[in-house]
Write an enzyme that holds these catalytic residues in place. Structure first.
Site, PDB file in Angstrom:
ATOM      1  N   ASP A  12     -85.092 -19.494   2.135  1.00 47.84           N
ATOM      2  CA  ASP A  12     -84.357 -20.316   3.109  1.00 47.84           C
ATOM      3  C   ASP A  12     -85.007 -21.683   3.319  1.00 47.84           C
ATOM      4  O   ASP A  12     -84.873 -22.285   4.384  1.00 47.84           O
ATOM      5  CB  ASP A  12     -84.255 -19.610   4.480  1.00 47.84           C
ATOM      6  CG  ASP A  12     -83.702 -18.214   4.355  1.00 47.84           C
ATOM      7  OD1 ASP A  12     -82.691 -18.050   3.651  1.00 47.84           O
ATOM      8  OD2 ASP A  12     -84.277 -17.286   4.954  1.00 47.84           O
ATOM      9  N   LYS A  15     -83.351 -24.886  -0.522  1.00 49.45           N
ATOM     10  CA  LYS A  15     -83.249 -25.101  -1.977  1.00 49.45           C
ATOM     11  C   LYS A  15     -81.864 -25.614  -2.372  1.00 49.45           C
ATOM     12  O   LYS A  15     -81.729 -26.455  -3.254  1.00 49.45           O
ATOM     13  CB  LYS A  15     -83.537 -23.791  -2.735  1.00 49.45           C
ATOM     14  CG  LYS A  15     -84.949 -23.288  -2.540  1.00 49.45           C
ATOM     15  CD  LYS A  15     -85.164 -21.958  -3.213  1.00 49.45           C
ATOM     16  CE  LYS A  15     -84.391 -20.822  -2.586  1.00 49.45           C
ATOM     17  NZ  LYS A  15     -84.783 -20.472  -1.208  1.00 49.45           N
ATOM     18  N   GLY A  39     -78.309 -17.446  -0.093  1.00 53.06           N
ATOM     19  CA  GLY A  39     -77.269 -18.099   0.700  1.00 53.06           C
ATOM     20  C   GLY A  39     -77.621 -19.560   0.789  1.00 53.06           C
ATOM     21  O   GLY A  39     -78.199 -20.016   1.756  1.00 53.06           O
ATOM     22  N   HIS A  40     -77.307 -20.295  -0.284  1.00 58.82           N
ATOM     23  CA  HIS A  40     -77.694 -21.695  -0.333  1.00 58.82           C
ATOM     24  C   HIS A  40     -76.609 -22.536   0.332  1.00 58.82           C
ATOM     25  O   HIS A  40     -75.478 -22.584  -0.130  1.00 58.82           O
ATOM     26  CB  HIS A  40     -77.911 -22.128  -1.789  1.00 58.82           C
ATOM     27  CG  HIS A  40     -79.029 -21.376  -2.449  1.00 58.82           C
ATOM     28  ND1 HIS A  40     -79.225 -21.364  -3.802  1.00 58.82           N
ATOM     29  CD2 HIS A  40     -80.017 -20.633  -1.926  1.00 58.82           C
ATOM     30  CE1 HIS A  40     -80.295 -20.623  -4.072  1.00 58.82           C
ATOM     31  NE2 HIS A  40     -80.784 -20.170  -2.949  1.00 58.82           N
ATOM     32  N   GLN A 219     -84.436 -17.038  -3.092  1.00 62.01           N
ATOM     33  CA  GLN A 219     -85.519 -16.498  -2.243  1.00 62.01           C
ATOM     34  C   GLN A 219     -86.763 -17.384  -2.391  1.00 62.01           C
ATOM     35  O   GLN A 219     -86.601 -18.571  -2.620  1.00 62.01           O
ATOM     36  CB  GLN A 219     -85.817 -15.021  -2.573  1.00 62.01           C
ATOM     37  CG  GLN A 219     -84.680 -14.066  -2.210  1.00 62.01           C
ATOM     38  CD  GLN A 219     -83.642 -13.917  -3.298  1.00 62.01           C
ATOM     39  OE1 GLN A 219     -83.963 -13.779  -4.468  1.00 62.01           O
ATOM     40  NE2 GLN A 219     -82.366 -13.937  -2.927  1.00 62.01           N
TER      41      GLN A 219
HETATM   42  P1  GDP Z   1     -81.833 -22.108   0.871  1.00 58.53           P
HETATM   43  O1  GDP Z   1     -81.413 -20.681   0.825  1.00 58.53           O
HETATM   44  O2  GDP Z   1     -83.258 -22.311   0.458  1.00 58.53           O
HETATM   45  O3  GDP Z   1     -80.900 -23.041   0.176  1.00 58.53           O
HETATM   46  O4  GDP Z   1     -81.813 -22.523   2.382  1.00 58.53           O
HETATM   47  P2  GDP Z   1     -80.597 -22.320   3.413  1.00 58.53           P
HETATM   48  O5  GDP Z   1     -79.389 -22.911   2.862  1.00 58.53           O
HETATM   49  O6  GDP Z   1     -80.560 -20.913   3.890  1.00 58.53           O
HETATM   50  O7  GDP Z   1     -81.156 -23.117   4.648  1.00 58.53           O
HETATM   51  C1  GDP Z   1     -81.232 -24.419   4.658  1.00 58.53           C
HETATM   52  C2  GDP Z   1     -80.411 -24.920   5.819  1.00 58.53           C
HETATM   53  O8  GDP Z   1     -81.018 -26.069   6.284  1.00 58.53           O
HETATM   54  C3  GDP Z   1     -79.003 -25.328   5.417  1.00 58.53           C
HETATM   55  O9  GDP Z   1     -78.136 -25.141   6.492  1.00 58.53           O
HETATM   56  C4  GDP Z   1     -79.167 -26.806   5.102  1.00 58.53           C
HETATM   57  O10 GDP Z   1     -77.986 -27.543   5.263  1.00 58.53           O
HETATM   58  C5  GDP Z   1     -80.180 -27.195   6.120  1.00 58.53           C
HETATM   59  N1  GDP Z   1     -81.062 -28.277   5.722  1.00 58.53           N
HETATM   60  C6  GDP Z   1     -81.592 -28.512   4.490  1.00 58.53           C
HETATM   61  N2  GDP Z   1     -82.398 -29.590   4.542  1.00 58.53           N
HETATM   62  C7  GDP Z   1     -82.389 -30.009   5.822  1.00 58.53           C
HETATM   63  C8  GDP Z   1     -83.082 -31.035   6.533  1.00 58.53           C
HETATM   64  O11 GDP Z   1     -83.875 -31.784   5.970  1.00 58.53           O
HETATM   65  N3  GDP Z   1     -82.831 -31.153   7.863  1.00 58.53           N
HETATM   66  C9  GDP Z   1     -81.988 -30.329   8.517  1.00 58.53           C
HETATM   67  N4  GDP Z   1     -81.822 -30.514   9.818  1.00 58.53           N
HETATM   68  N5  GDP Z   1     -81.326 -29.342   7.894  1.00 58.53           N
HETATM   69  C10 GDP Z   1     -81.547 -29.174   6.580  1.00 58.53           C
END
Ligand code: GDP
Length: 424
Positions: A12, A15, A39-40, A219
């Site tokens: 999370d 990515k 869940g990107h 992950q």
């Molecule tokens: P992933 O599984 O690694 O892709 O991560 P997730 O999608 O679960 O979580 C990332 C969340 O943080 C998403 O809702 C993104 O839109 C949000 N996000 C990513 N980068 C940033 C950031 O720099 N600032 C903020 N406020 N939100 C971010």
């Protein structure tokens, strides 16, 4: 240059946004492990997309998205995602290719996931109950059904029969019928046929033709089956080794490795988490950072940045740079702690312990950094950041042993500071 982008914490990390942002520099984006438990979340022009199984590169027209043999594929989930993307106007035709060696997740895997969590009781892993773990168990147990098996309907029937019978023996009073499972699978097989490829050939040929490839992890390193906080881990190699085994490419093909980290730490599910914050500050990070699971909606556990953990991820993956996300979530805090080492049994530990029992006993040693009041949200230049934010990043780099090549200051694609052109 080919680039691997993977999680360097407990998942999370953001990515999806980083992969989406970098995709315009690549011809192919490929997933190498995991399943639709990822869940990107990607925001493009205010529209929200959650990508579970399909690589985050799908939002860029013309980019080919590859699902490698290391991924476990639930055909039902795959087509639900394809349909959702189509509904939102994304042209996916001919752009999603799936390895013929990928293993399939079938309905009985989902049941077995729930059963195994229920049996563990207090010691549950906190899985997403999507059948990922049991599908990998079948793979390692050499009874899994692979995408290439869809072409042999006789063999497929026998395999489905055997696996459903085995499952019925495991689940009390269960009388699952193998026939509907097979029928549904054959329907999906028909739709999947044009997508099936020998991905190793495809990717190696593409590289020979001078195309560049982005390898997208799901992950995070601390959830890796071998190098994570076992047993509170996922069932695949989320760290760098998974790229080679999960796609059929040699290690030399990986040009550069970027570890995605949040400016703090989160973890979903069970397992030790030394820098976890339980009080008001934990809630503040959770609410400001919207730290709720993209797939499950579960609240994420939140804590300070753990330099010991990221240093470990840097070693395992050979990180060339960090993509530091969610810096803006720390805006307005008076002071910010950063974990530089652990204390355990009267000793200082600078290496991440292998044993979760020992990790659970570790006390974080913090260095406190001054916070900043001017917002970083949406900033796109490093020198626009408040001095305290720059100092925080500097300390974080020092503790992690890796430079922050990309800094994300918001969820939109353009809310990003690019310090290094990592795709070159
Ligand atoms: P992933 O599984 O690694 O892709 O991560 P997730 O999608 O679960 O979580 C990332 C969340 O943080 C998403 O809702 C993104 O839109 C949000 N996000 C990513 N980068 C940033 C950031 O720099 N600032 C903020 N406020 N939100 C971010």
């Amino acid at each position: 240059m080919n680039l691997a982008v993977l999680g360097a914490q407990w998942g999370d990390e953001g990515k999806g946004k980083i992969v989406d942002l970098l995709t315009s520099h690549f011809s192919i984006v490929s997933r190498y492990q995991g399943g639709h438990n990822a869940g990107h979340t990607v925001y493009v022009n205010g529209a929200k997309f959650i990508l579970r199984l399909i690589p985050s590169g799908i939002l860029h027209a013309g980019v080919t998205c590859v699902i490698g043999n290391g991924v476990v594929v639930d055909p039902q989930a795959l087509f639900a995602e394809v349909d959702e993307l189509k509904k939102n106007g994304i042209d996916v035709d001919g752009r999603i290719l799936i390895s013929d060696k990928a293993h399939l997740i079938l309905p009985y895997h989902r049941d077995l996931d729930l059963l195994s969590e229920a049996r563990r009781g207090e010691r549950k892993i906190g899985t997403t109950s999507r059948g990922i773990g049991p599908a990998y168990e079948d793979k390692i147990g050499r009874r899994g059904i692979r995408v290439c098996d869809l072409a042999d309907s006789k063999g497929l029937e026998q395999n489905v029969r055997d696996n459903v019978t085995a499952r019925n023996r495991l689940v009390q009073d269960s009388t699952m019928d193998w026939k509907p499972v097979l029928d549904q699978l054959l329907t999906h097989a028909e739709r999947m046929r044009p997508m099936i490829r020998d991905v190793s050939v495809l990717v190696n040929d593409a590289m020979r033709a001078g195309k560049s490839i982005l390898f997208e992890g799901a992950q995070g390193t601390l959830l890796d089956i071998d190098h994570g906080t076992y047993p509170y881990v996922t069932s695949s190699n989320a760290s760098i080794g998974g790229v080679c085994t999960g796609l059929g490419i040699p290690p030399k093909a990986i040009g550069r490795v970027i570890g995605v980290v949040k400016a703090y730490t989160t973890r979903v599910g069970e397992g030790p988490f030394p820098t976890e914050l339980f009080g008001e500050m934990g809630n503040r990070l959770r609410e400001t950072g919207s730290e709720y699971g993209a797939v499950t909606g579960r609240p994420r556990r939140c804590g300070w940045y753990d330099g010991v953990a990221v240093r470990y991820a840097a070693r395992i993956n050979g990180l060339d740079g960090l993509a530091l996300t969610k810096l803006d979530v720390l805006d307005g805090l008076e002071s910010i702690d950063i974990c530089t080492s652990y204390r355990s049994g009267g000793r200082t530990l600078t290496d991440f312990p292998s044993d979760v029992g020992q990790l659970a006993q570790c006390e974080p040693v913090y260095e406190s950094m001054p916070g900043w009041s001017a917002p970083t949200k949406g900033l796109r230049q490093f020198d626009q950041l408040p001095a305290a934010a720059r100092n925080y990043i500097k300390k974080l780099e020092e503790v992690s042993g890796v430079r922050a090549s990309i800094i994300s200051t918001g969820s939109e694609r353009d809310d990003t500071i690019i310090r290094d052109e990592v795709w070159r």
